[in-house]
Scaffold this active site. Structure first.
Site, short mmCIF file in Angstrom:
data_model
loop_
_atom_site.label_atom_id
_atom_site.label_comp_id
_atom_site.label_asym_id
_atom_site.label_seq_id
_atom_site.Cartn_x
_atom_site.Cartn_y
_atom_site.Cartn_z
CG ASN A 1 -1.68 1.24 1.44
OD1 ASN A 1 -1.81 2.05 0.52
ND2 ASN A 1 -2.21 1.44 2.64
CD1 TRP A 2 3.50 1.07 -2.80
CD2 TRP A 2 3.42 2.13 -4.77
NE1 TRP A 2 4.18 0.30 -3.73
CE2 TRP A 2 4.15 0.94 -4.95
CE3 TRP A 2 3.24 2.96 -5.89
CZ2 TRP A 2 4.70 0.55 -6.17
CZ3 TRP A 2 3.78 2.58 -7.11
CH2 TRP A 2 4.51 1.40 -7.24
CE LYS A 3 0.23 3.44 4.96
NZ LYS A 3 -0.03 3.58 6.37
CG HIS B 1 -5.89 1.61 5.19
ND1 HIS B 1 -5.49 2.53 6.14
CD2 HIS B 1 -4.82 0.80 4.97
CE1 HIS B 1 -4.22 2.29 6.46
NE2 HIS B 1 -3.79 1.24 5.77
CD GLU C 1 -3.17 5.28 6.81
OE1 GLU C 1 -3.15 5.40 5.57
OE2 GLU C 1 -2.22 4.78 7.46
CD GLU D 1 -3.50 -2.85 7.34
OE1 GLU D 1 -2.38 -3.04 6.87
OE2 GLU D 1 -4.17 -1.83 7.12
N GLY E 1 2.34 1.94 10.78
CA GLY E 1 3.26 3.06 10.65
C GLY E 1 3.98 3.44 11.93
CB SER F 1 5.23 -1.99 11.89
OG SER F 1 4.76 -0.68 12.16
N GLY G 1 2.80 -1.22 4.30
CA GLY G 1 2.80 0.21 3.99
C GLY G 1 4.21 0.70 3.72
C1 PEP Z 1 -0.75 -0.04 5.91
O1 PEP Z 1 -0.65 1.04 5.34
O2 PEP Z 1 -1.72 -0.75 5.70
C2 PEP Z 1 0.34 -0.45 6.81
C3 PEP Z 1 0.24 -1.61 7.41
O3 PEP Z 1 1.41 0.41 6.97
P1 PEP Z 1 2.82 0.08 7.67
O4 PEP Z 1 3.33 -1.20 7.06
O5 PEP Z 1 3.68 1.24 7.33
O6 PEP Z 1 2.57 -0.09 9.13
#
Ligand code: PEP
Length: 258
Positions: free
Chosen positions: A10-12, A102, A104, A174, A180, A220, A241
């Site tokens: 997931n490049w956000k 997600h 976010e 998640e 993050g 993470s 992410g």
């Molecule tokens: C995500 O964006 O879904 C995510 C898990 O991010 P990260 O790996 O940076 O925690």
């Protein structure tokens, strides 16, 4: 039942078109010596404006090793929905998967369980695969309501879907406090929650769908966490992410899931 692992990046809200195409090409280069059949399902999710450029890079390569997801899509087909992009539109741009729910999007853009359910239905109707995210906040974990919260998110997301459609879907567990933050959820605990989610799927869609559905861990994930995570009975892959933003670390995660 052996389920094919999925590693999704997931490049956000990162990267312009040229940078996205460059990263897609770099990921494919990292994977070039690996036989496609040996790889997990590898998915990358750029921003909307980079979908076309990334699809072109993936198609030009012709290796078929990397697929593309959109990070979101709206359930209506077209109309007066300023700023929205429909599932038809992301499909037209080459997406085969769509990330929905997600944390976010739930937190900053008011995405509700009901919207996520409508999106899942539209995505499946058009032959794409929803990657349905769920997870608890730190407050919910500390209050001991993790399982009930996630069970209710999953039941709402899958409401009214056929057993066949549920089997084709992907869920990503998640924990919000792990996204993050560099704080990975303990692998045994992640596996316990994912097994609980599989039981909820069994309850709503039957044992066959529960056996087939891929349930990923996200939060993470790094090259040095993936091997242990993948060794657990119910973890079928990862939604990544930060570590998906460089080809080298993403490819290491992909290799760690083989
Ligand atoms: C995500 O964006 O879904 C995510 C898990 O991010 P990260 O790996 O940076 O925690």
């Amino acid at each position: 039942m052996s389920r094919r692992p999925v590693i999704a990046g997931n490049w956000k809200m990162h990267k312009l078109q040229s940078e996205s195409a460059e990263l897609a090409n770099a990921v494919m280069k990292e994977l070039k010596d690996i036989d496609k059949a040996a790889l997990p399902e590898v998915v990358i999710a750029p921003v909307y404006t980079s979908l076309y450029a990334v699809n072109k890079a993936l198609t030009d390569c012709g290796c078929g090793k990397v697929k593309m997801a959109a990070q979101n899509a709206f359930y209506e087909t077209q109309g007066a929905f300023t700023g929205e992009v429909s599932v038809e539109m992301v499909k037209d741009a080459g997406a085969e998967y769509v990330i929905i729910g997600h944390s976010e999007r739930r937190q900053y853009f008011g995405e509700t369980d009901e919207m996520i359910n409508k999106k899942a239905k539209k995505i499946l109707e058009l032959g794409l695969v929803p990657i349905i995210c769920c997870g608890e906040s730190l407050e919910q974990r500390e209050a001991g309501v993790t399982d009930s919260h996630i069970a209710s998110q999953i039941k709402a997301a899958l409401d009214g879907l056929s057993a066949e459609d549920v089997a084709k879907s992907i869920i990503a567990y998640e924990p919000i406090w792990a996204i993050g933050t560099g704080k990975t959820c303990d692998s045994d605990e992640a596996n316990r929650v994912i097994a609980m989610i599989r039981n909820v799927v069994k309850e709503v869609a039957g044992a066959d769908s529960a056996d087939k559905i891929r349930i990923l861990y996200g939060g993470s994930v790094k090259p040095n966490t993936i091997v242990e995570q993948m060794s657990k009975s119910d973890i079928d892959g990862a939604l990544v992410g930060g570590a998906s933003l460089t080809a080298d670390s993403f490819a290491q995660i992909v290799k760690g899931a083989m």
